[in-house]
Write a protein that holds these residues in place. Structure first.
Motif: not given
Length: 651
Positions: A595-612
């Motif tokens: 199990g791995v928990t990666v780093k937090p998502p970026p605090t900037c916006q907008p950022y790339v998502e899986e559905n892209m």
């Protein structure tokens, strides 16, 4: 009370008025010199015996053990003591436990006791030592010329003591042999050695020693009071918070502090948390604040905070001093860049760095970057190096990313943890003012050199969320970025500052996110962007079995992913799995599920998502063809899998 008149040096050799070397409240109000009377009517003096000792730990320590007198208040619980207006000369017996100029020894509660307006001169060992004694007032004393720590709490069990308006200057290391007799680190002497938080430090000055104020504690309570204290002209650090890595269980507030003209660092943070400076002046230090591997957690607000701070790289006073020294050719044997050598001069630094940093920071594995709130940076304009130097000018920088390579000024960097060499966040900045963007932010070249020597990619990026550093929101990257900084070089990126050797670019309006692709591609991945038909090859490394791991950083857009076969043709991968910063996931390796928990998502916006991401003719739930019929149980959700039917799923 009276008036002391001090002469100033004449004009320089060119006839220009000199700023001089003597500062007063009138001509240099932020950095006035301390003036102290070094004699008293009542004098305790002692003959001194010198015993030669061997310096075997190679720290350039003193070679002599001194044997002078000592004064001790011994086991007087409940009895108020008063030591006032006396001079103690040649007291303190080097290397002998319990033999100090003024020593309260195991007195328990001695409320009402006062040690006031005394002078300790030429001490062979320490100055005022409080040992398992509580509630002593140590006020308006002067210590000049001491070996080892000066004002100190010996065992860390002492409470309720008040250190107010004391001056300590001209501190020297103990020899290594002496230091190891009682293991209190006197070979790295500090003027104030703080080993218990339940004491008060008010309006004290630590000048011209090895270290100024040393918080030598780990877990524990916040300091009772630390306000109005000054550390300057020390060889190593003004405010030393490591070792042992002070981590109080609540906010430790250090108020209205000055730390300036310290050769190495004004404030040193390492494995700390819950340290708050409010009202801090830093100037003419090798490094104003160095910060790495701190332990605070942002979600419970344990980070180290600097609020209402002035950071001055090189003050006008210092620039004038260096110019005069260079013209005279007489002031320094070697032209050191930060402090005028005097009482703290020791040959422990083998080369001249000519480096001045405001804040030097590095990767914090717990995401506990320091917080800079209402901080102004000035005095970071270029300055010529002395004529004898191998460089043309000082390397001056307000904020510097500090990597895994050893840092400047004898401050060693840390090895980044988990093999992740990326820097996701700048220090948290709110109300930060830069006098100039000429030397505002850059990445330490030594970090990149270290990575190159270790065959690592220089894949560093830092997101400027609110435009504090770049003028507008954007991202800092390394010049000539590797392929996994995909497409950023094609954006409107430009030099991050006007430094001739800068290694950083700034890309305005860009928010990037780290993506990891696990694939069965035997060659590289081909990452394409339909919006402008740009494409980039992403190389991979074997993760486990026949599965490859590819890492890249992309901004907000749509993308296609294909495999490149051995002939370089783009083909649909038979297996592909994507992971993103900010998404928890589990994956299979040769050793079972992890199990791995990666780093937090970026605090900037907008950022790339899986559905892209268009992954071609393949499902994210494509089976992974494992080997053997062995069953595994995922410890994170309790589901049992057969190794020849393993699924790697995006969650």
């Amino acid at each position: 009370a009276g008036t002391v008149t001090l002469a100033v040096p004449p004009a320089d050799k060119e006839g220009n008025p000199s700023a001089g070397y003597i500062s007063s409240l009138a001509n240099d109000p932020d950095f006035p010199a301390e003036v102290a009377w070094l004699s008293r009517s009542v004098v305790f003096d002692a003959d001194v015996q010198e015993v030669q000792s061997c310096d075997w730990c190679h720290l350039h320590c003193d070679k002599d053990k001194t044997r002078g007198g000592h004064m001790i208040v011994d086991h007087t619980p409940g009895v108020a003591q008063r030591i006032e207006g006396a001079e103690f000369r040649n007291f303190g017996q080097g290397g002998v436990v319990g033999r100090y100029p003024i020593h309260f020894h195991m007195c328990s509660d001695v409320a009402g006791s006062v040690v006031r307006k005394n002078v300790v001169r030429s001490s062979g060992q320490r100055c005022v030592v409080i040992h398992q004694s509580d509630n002593v007032n140590i006020e308006e004393n002067v210590a000049f010329g001491h070996r080892g720590h000066c004002y100190m709490l010996e065992d860390g069990l002492e409470t309720g003591n008040v250190f107010r308006k004391n001056l300590g200057a001209d501190g020297w290391r103990h020899s290594c042999v002496e230091s190891f007799l009682h293991n209190k680190r006197d070979n790295r002497a500090s003027t104030f050695w703080i080993s218990n938080a339940h004491n008060q430090y008010i309006d004290n000055v630590a000048a011209g020693s090895i270290n100024g104020f040393w918080f030598d504690m780990e877990e524990g309570e916040p300091i009772d009071t630390f306000v109005g204290n000054t550390a300057h002209s020390n060889l190593v650090e003004g405010i030393k918070l490591y070792r042992g890595g002070y981590r109080p269980n609540g906010v430790a507030l250090l108020e209205d502090t000055k730390s300036y003209r310290n050769y190495q660092q004004g404030v040193r943070l390492h494995v700390n948390k819950n340290i708050h400076f409010r009202g801090l002046l830093l100037a003419d230090n090798g490094i104003g604040i160095s910060s790495f591997d701190n332990n605070g957690f942002p979600d419970v607000d344990e980070r180290c905070v600097f609020e209402n701070v002035r950071v001055i790289g090189l003050s006008e006073k210092s620039r004038e001093m260096y110019r005069l020294d260079d013209l005279s050719g007489e002031a320094f044997v070697d032209p050191y860049p930060v402090i005028t050598w005097g009482v703290a001069h020791e040959s422990i630094i083998d080369d001249n760095h000519y480096v001045v940093d405001g804040v030097k920071f590095t990767h914090d594995p717990d995401f506990a970057q320091i917080v800079l709130r209402n901080v102004s940076f000035s005095g970071f304009a270029p300055h010529p190096a002395p004529a004898s130097a191998a460089v043309d000018e000082y390397d001056i920088l307000a904020l510097r990313l500090w990597g895994a390579a050893p840092g400047f000024h004898n401050a060693e960097g840390s090895t980044l943890q988990g093999g992740d060499k990326r820097f996701h966040d700048m220090p948290v900045m709110d109300g930060v003012f830069m006098e100039s963007d000429v030397n505002s932010f850059d990445i330490e070249q030594g970090y990149l050199d270290f990575q190159e020597k270790n065959t690592w990619d220089a894949d560093v990026y830092l997101q400027d969320i609110d435009g504090t550093m770049g003028g507008v929101p954007g991202v800092f990257i390394v010049k000539n970025p590797p392929a996994n900084h995909t497409f950023l070089a094609e954006n409107d990126c430009y030099d991050a500052n006007q430094r001739p050797n800068s290694v950083a670019l700034f890309c305005p309006g860009v928010c990037i996110r780290k993506v990891i692709a696990y694939s069965a591609c035997e060659g590289d991945l081909l990452l394409s962007r339909p919006s402008d038909e740009a494409a980039s090859r992403i190389s991979g490394t074997i993760a486990f079995g026949s599965t490859y791991k590819h890492e890249f950083f992309v901004s907000y857009d749509d993308y296609w992913i294909d495999c490149l076969d051995s002939s370089g043709m783009a083909v649909d991968p038979k297996y592909l799995h994507l992971e993103f910063d900010g998404v928890s996931h589990s994956f299979y390796s040769n050793f079972g599920f992890k199990g791995v928990t990666v780093k937090p998502p970026p605090t900037c916006q907008p950022y790339v998502e899986e559905n892209m991401f268009d992954l071609g003719d393949i499902s994210l739930h494509q089976r992974y063809e494992g080997e053997g019929p062995i069953s595994y149980t995922d410890s994170y959700n309790g589901v049992q899998f057969d190794a020849d039917r393993i699924r790697m799923t995006q969650q």
